[in-house]
Scaffold this active site. Structure first.
Site, PDB file in Angstrom:
ATOM      1  N   ARG A 322      84.199  81.472  36.767  1.00 28.11           N
ATOM      2  CA  ARG A 322      83.233  80.536  36.195  1.00 28.11           C
ATOM      3  C   ARG A 322      83.894  79.339  35.614  1.00 28.11           C
ATOM      4  NH1 ARG A 322      79.181  85.449  34.957  1.00 28.11           N
ATOM      5  NH2 ARG A 322      79.666  86.664  36.747  1.00 28.11           N
ATOM      6  N   LEU A 387      83.784  99.092  36.855  1.00 30.98           N
ATOM      7  CA  LEU A 387      84.443  99.618  37.872  1.00 30.98           C
ATOM      8  C   LEU A 387      85.807  99.991  37.567  1.00 30.98           C
ATOM      9  CD1 LEU A 387      82.580  98.055  40.747  1.00 30.98           C
ATOM     10  CD2 LEU A 387      82.078 100.258  39.903  1.00 30.98           C
ATOM     11  N   LYS A 390      86.973 103.381  36.577  1.00 31.76           N
ATOM     12  CA  LYS A 390      86.584 104.309  37.575  1.00 31.76           C
ATOM     13  C   LYS A 390      87.796 104.162  38.247  1.00 31.76           C
ATOM     14  CE  LYS A 390      81.657 104.938  37.270  1.00 31.76           C
ATOM     15  NZ  LYS A 390      80.360 104.945  38.167  1.00 31.76           N
ATOM     16  N   ASP A 509      31.150 106.294  39.320  1.00 32.13           N
ATOM     17  CA  ASP A 509      31.714 106.290  37.898  1.00 32.13           C
ATOM     18  C   ASP A 509      31.199 104.695  37.529  1.00 32.13           C
ATOM     19  OD1 ASP A 509      33.353 106.600  35.925  1.00 32.13           O
ATOM     20  OD2 ASP A 509      34.925 105.439  36.888  1.00 32.13           O
ATOM     21  N   TYR A 510      31.527 104.256  36.131  1.00 30.79           N
ATOM     22  CA  TYR A 510      31.209 102.911  35.630  1.00 30.79           C
ATOM     23  C   TYR A 510      32.630 102.391  35.404  1.00 30.79           C
ATOM     24  CZ  TYR A 510      29.522  99.236  33.544  1.00 30.79           C
ATOM     25  OH  TYR A 510      29.224  97.946  33.073  1.00 30.79           O
ATOM     26  N   ASP A 511      33.381 102.658  34.290  1.00 29.09           N
ATOM     27  CA  ASP A 511      34.424 101.756  33.891  1.00 29.09           C
ATOM     28  C   ASP A 511      35.490 102.037  34.818  1.00 29.09           C
ATOM     29  OD1 ASP A 511      33.791 100.898  30.945  1.00 29.09           O
ATOM     30  OD2 ASP A 511      32.970 103.101  30.998  1.00 29.09           O
TER      31      ASP A 511
HETATM   32  C1  GDG Z   1      79.715  93.316  37.892  1.00 27.85           C
HETATM   33  C2  GDG Z   1      79.038  93.558  36.756  1.00 27.85           C
HETATM   34  C3  GDG Z   1      79.403  96.162  37.529  1.00 27.85           C
HETATM   35  C4  GDG Z   1      89.784  92.558  39.096  1.00 27.85           C
HETATM   36  N1  GDG Z   1      90.557  91.840  39.093  1.00 27.85           N
HETATM   37  C5  GDG Z   1      91.386  91.964  40.372  1.00 27.85           C
HETATM   38  C6  GDG Z   1      90.394  92.744  41.130  1.00 27.85           C
HETATM   39  N2  GDG Z   1      89.690  92.961  40.450  1.00 27.85           N
HETATM   40  C7  GDG Z   1      88.434  93.896  40.990  1.00 27.85           C
HETATM   41  C8  GDG Z   1      88.469  95.444  40.219  1.00 27.85           C
HETATM   42  C9  GDG Z   1      87.120  96.017  40.417  1.00 27.85           C
HETATM   43  C10 GDG Z   1      86.062  94.566  40.337  1.00 27.85           C
HETATM   44  O1  GDG Z   1      87.131  93.433  40.701  1.00 27.85           O
HETATM   45  C11 GDG Z   1      85.803  94.333  38.928  1.00 27.85           C
HETATM   46  O2  GDG Z   1      84.661  95.053  38.502  1.00 27.85           O
HETATM   47  P1  GDG Z   1      83.911  95.146  37.160  1.00 27.85           P
HETATM   48  O3  GDG Z   1      82.963  96.414  37.558  1.00 27.85           O
HETATM   49  O4  GDG Z   1      84.973  95.784  36.321  1.00 27.85           O
HETATM   50  O5  GDG Z   1      82.923  93.983  36.919  1.00 27.85           O
HETATM   51  P2  GDG Z   1      82.595  92.578  37.484  1.00 27.85           P
HETATM   52  O6  GDG Z   1      83.064  91.696  38.379  1.00 27.85           O
HETATM   53  O7  GDG Z   1      81.936  92.071  36.163  1.00 27.85           O
HETATM   54  O8  GDG Z   1      81.086  93.099  38.325  1.00 27.85           O
HETATM   55  C12 GDG Z   1      79.896  95.100  36.467  1.00 27.85           C
HETATM   56  C13 GDG Z   1      79.811  95.243  38.811  1.00 27.85           C
HETATM   57  O9  GDG Z   1      79.324  94.304  38.921  1.00 27.85           O
HETATM   58  C14 GDG Z   1      79.269  96.248  39.825  1.00 27.85           C
HETATM   59  O10 GDG Z   1      77.879  96.736  39.631  1.00 27.85           O
HETATM   60  O11 GDG Z   1      80.176  97.307  37.405  1.00 27.85           O
HETATM   61  O12 GDG Z   1      79.322  95.590  35.113  1.00 27.85           O
HETATM   62  O13 GDG Z   1      79.474  92.732  35.754  1.00 27.85           O
HETATM   63  O14 GDG Z   1      86.736  96.405  41.523  1.00 27.85           O
HETATM   64  O15 GDG Z   1      89.393  96.164  41.115  1.00 27.85           O
HETATM   65  N3  GDG Z   1      90.997  93.048  42.280  1.00 27.85           N
HETATM   66  C15 GDG Z   1      92.169  92.257  42.837  1.00 27.85           C
HETATM   67  N4  GDG Z   1      92.692  91.816  42.205  1.00 27.85           N
HETATM   68  C16 GDG Z   1      92.543  91.166  40.655  1.00 27.85           C
HETATM   69  O16 GDG Z   1      93.128  90.670  40.149  1.00 27.85           O
HETATM   70  N5  GDG Z   1      92.472  92.644  44.183  1.00 27.85           N
END
Ligand code: GDG
Length: 738
Positions: A322, A387, A390, A509-511
């Protein structure tokens, strides 16, 4: 054949045009990454913006683009540069994103961008409607850019299944209420059958806003709105676990000469001193991710634990995002300066504390970073899920590594085995880093083992399936609602039975049934139309009409005695027939009141807006005028207190519509109506009501009775009508039947 239509702002591909040819590149981002496995299986269509504005798409390539997208099961929504500016960079990212992440000071409330947001949401809705083939299709709408779409689709396709999932937090009511168009946004979302959030806290905030701003009825996680039941639930999003763990496994087996340049550099740094440690952070460059705070905390750590100078290195991957929005430009500048300053302050000839990448990396390099880093350090100030946390755990094939995670990320809810920190507490963060750097391998493996087990099970496929199953269940539940809506045809049949019957008995019934609710119950008096209907029914041959209510006898005397209607009040304590004064129908005691009244009074004192209604044989605590959440909380508390107080006494506690009433157990509308039924040989019996006190009639009257519930809540009645307006339509049919 029915299909699933997925809708998100961006399609999961990015189009690039060079030398007149088109290439499609997978896009980066939580949603695109997460939904991929869902979209590639089964019959589905993904609708979204391609990433190129109308101005950027040469007319002669438009068809090729459509073909390229169609091959990937996608279809584009066309947006002009102006629309993208107002809708995406404007309302989505300068109003909703900051507001929903609690950056109130960054939120701009511009009427123009709101109008563009509405218009573009309509474009998305139109694109969906065009692709719907029949009502068996399922629509799944994603995220904060498209919050009005559910309602816009619902208006055109009232019977279609619509799910909505919000990927970012839903803020507390105190934050959400500041938005000028808050009601429209809520109504937009309520077009869905199922609304999903990552965690329960967001769900709770949403329900609270719905209750307070729209004043609609909410029961647990169900909303009764627009004659539909909408379910709200949490579905914590998972990752494609196998993809990350397989990539990491493959990575460890790779020939040394086939390693990436980045990996070679990481290895050579490690080789120079095996004690060296890498800390890793990966985020989109966004103020919600807390990157600047993290840099400050790193400086704090190096000062607090100087023994780690020249030993640890922080790798920051900040993905451009952005960059048209001023706040993001400022943030970029702030981070550039901070990295420069900290590196300037601490660097030695052989060591720079921070490696900073401002770019997007290919997936392979992402795996290099995850697998080479001893610690993943993620400190968002707010994050819907996160993510990256994770993914890091999924790539730790030997289960080593430590995750330090902000408790403000949704993922913290399911990742208790990580080191959870408050991103504003530098002391705690520095100590967590120290703990992570010194954590024994066995402890790391033990923690990560637990995390991996969970992430493997709750992967993104499970997330998507859970959501889709829940949506399907919600629809089936709606369809199989034990009571059925009275159709015009049924109404005709009921009216015919009414005409044919020789003796009719009606309980009204009323109300909430004959008249609407009012904050002051005394003001809910009957209107002229109602008197006309009741007069007509009361004077019909062979028809016995009873108004049956929980109200006190004085009010009904004032409103109805001169009309000579038959009345049963206080749930069956008093009866009046043909204009006679009320007399006792049941012999009940009221000496218990002295003990219960002080309890209710203490709740009135502690719950602003609530009050006691005192009837001859019952006490009622009304809480319609209280703050809805607080009122519900107090109502639960009062029910518990009363239930334990009355013990085995002959008293019962009734939970009505925003009222709790204590009364003798042997008095209820079921018993009263049955006594009336026993007086004559009736061959048409009808009972209608809206709340729990009417359920006694629905349950006790014989099977042949026509029982009707007003509203969509669970009921023992055979039929339901939506509202008071429809009650009157029904009663007018009885008037016209003779
Ligand atoms: C929104 C919500 C919520 C990042 N840099 C690179 C790359 N990534 C991939 C990561 C991950 C994804 O992008 C980022 O996901 P996040 O969950 O951390 O964050 P947001 O983009 O803000 O996502 C968030 C999500 O939606 C899902 O509901 O978890 O809270 O803000 O997968 O691996 N991938 C590659 N190069 C990069 O430089 N290839």
């Amino acid at each position: 054949m029915s299909k699933t239509i997925i809708i998100s702002n961006r399609l999961p591909v990015q189009l690039q045009i060079s030398n007149g040819s088109i290439t499609a590149v997978p896009s980066v981002g939580g949603l695109a990454t997460g939904m991929k496995s869902v979209h590639s299986s089964g019959d589905s269509l993904w609708i979204g913006w391609s990433g190129l504005t109308d101005e950027e798409i040469p007319e002669e390539l438009s068809k090729d683009i459509d073909d390229a997208l169609a091959q990937q099961g996608s279809s584009k929504v066309r947006l002009t540069a102006k629309e993208v500016e107002g809708f995406y960079y404007g309302f989505s990212n300068r109003t909703i994103w900051p507001l929903f992440h609690y950056f109130l000071e960054y939120s701009e409330f511009e009427l123009d961008s709101w109008n563009t947001y509405k218009a573009v949401n309509q474009k998305f809705a139109d694109a969906i409607i065009e692709k719907i083939e029949d009502d068996a299709d399922t629509i799944w709408i994603h995220d904060y850019q498209l919050m009005l779409v559910p309602q816009m689709v619902r208006e055109q396709r009232p019977n279609i299944a619509i799910g909505f999932f919000l990927h970012i937090p839903f803020p507390s009511f105190e934050i959400f209420r500041t938005m000028p168009w808050r009601e429209e946004v809520l109504r937009g979302l309520l077009g869905a059958d199922l609304i999903g959030f990552h965690i329960y806290d967001y769900e709770r905030h949403f329900l609270s806003s719905v209750k307070r701003l729209l004043g609609v009825e909410v029961s647990f996680n169900e909303i009764y709105f627009d004659n539909r039941v909408i379910k709200v639930d949490s579905f914590p999003m998972g990752i494609d676990y196998k993809k990350f763990s397989d990539a990491a496994k493959e990575h460890t087996k790779r020939d040394p000469d086939k390693l990436s340049e980045l990996q070679k550099r990481l290895n050579s740094h490690k080789k120079s001193d095996p004690e060296n440690k890498f800390l890793l952070s990966i985020d989109r460059l966004d103020y919600s991710k807390g990157i600047a705070k993290r840099l400050n905390a790193f400086e704090y750590f190096l000062n607090k634990y100087p023994q780690y100078k020249e030993k640890v290195r922080l790798i920051i991957l900040a993905v451009p995002s952005r960059s048209n929005v001023p706040q993001y430009q400022l943030l970029k500048k702030e981070i550039d300066e901070l990295v420069g300053r900290i590196n300037g302050e601490f660097s030695t000839v052989s060591w720079t504390p921070i490696w900073y990448f401002y770019r997007s990396m290919p997936f392979e390099n992402l795996i290099d970073l995850y697998t080479s880093s001893d610690i993943a350090w993620l400190t968002p100030l707010r994050d819907g899920m996160n993510l990256v946390a994770k993914e890091y755990i999924a790539t730790r094939t030997d289960k080593t590594g430590v995750l330090i995670l902000s408790e403000m990320a949704g993922s913290a809810n399911e990742m208790n085995e990580s080191l959870l920190i408050n991103p504003n507490n530098f002391e705690q963060i520095a100590d967590a880093l120290y703990q992570a750097l010194n954590m024994p391998i066995e402890e790391q493996q033990q923690r990560n083992g637990q995390l991996q087990k969970r992430l493997k099970r709750y992967n993104v496929e499970k997330w998507a399936n859970d959501f889709m199953n829940s949506l399907a269940k919600q629809r089936t539940r709606e369809a199989a609602n034990v009571s059925t809506k009275i159709t015009d045809n049924q109404l005709k049949l009921i009216a015919t039975d009414y005409t044919k019957a020789t003796k009719r008995l009606l309980f009204l019934d009323y109300d909430g049934t004959l008249a609407g609710f009012h904050n002051d119950p005394q003001k809910a008096s009957p209107d002229d139309e109602l008197y006309t209907i009741l007069d007509a029914l009361h004077t019909q041959e062979n028809t016995t009409l009873f108004l049956i209510s929980g109200r006190d006898k004085d009010t009904f005397t004032k409103w109805f005695l001169h009309k000579k209607y038959n009345m049963i009040v206080e749930h069956g304590v008093w009866i009046s027939r043909n204009g006679e004064a009320f007399s006792l129908l049941e012999n009940v005691k009221n000496d218990w009141m002295e003990k219960i009244r002080p309890v209710l009074e203490s709740f009135v004192d502690r719950t602003p807006g609530s009050f006691i209604e005192e009837k001859n044989y019952s006490l009622a605590w009304h809480y319609r005028k209280t703050d809805p959440d607080f009122g519900n909380l107090r109502a639960t508390e009062l029910t518990t207190v009363l239930t334990s107080l009355i013990g085995t006494d002959d008293l019962s506690v009734l939970n009505g519509n925003k009222v709790i009433e204590v009364k003798s157990s042997n008095v209820n509308k079921g018993r009263a109506s049955m006594r009336m039924l026993g007086e004559e040989n009736y061959d048409f019996v009808f009972a209608i009501g809206d709340d729990w006190t009417d359920e006694f009639m629905f349950q006790e009257l014989p099977e042949s009775t026509i029982t009707v519930k007003v509203g969509r809540q669970k009921t023992a009645a055979k039929y339901f009508v939506n509202d008071i307006k429809n009650v009157r339509i029904l009663l007018k049919k009885f008037v016209a039947a003779l």
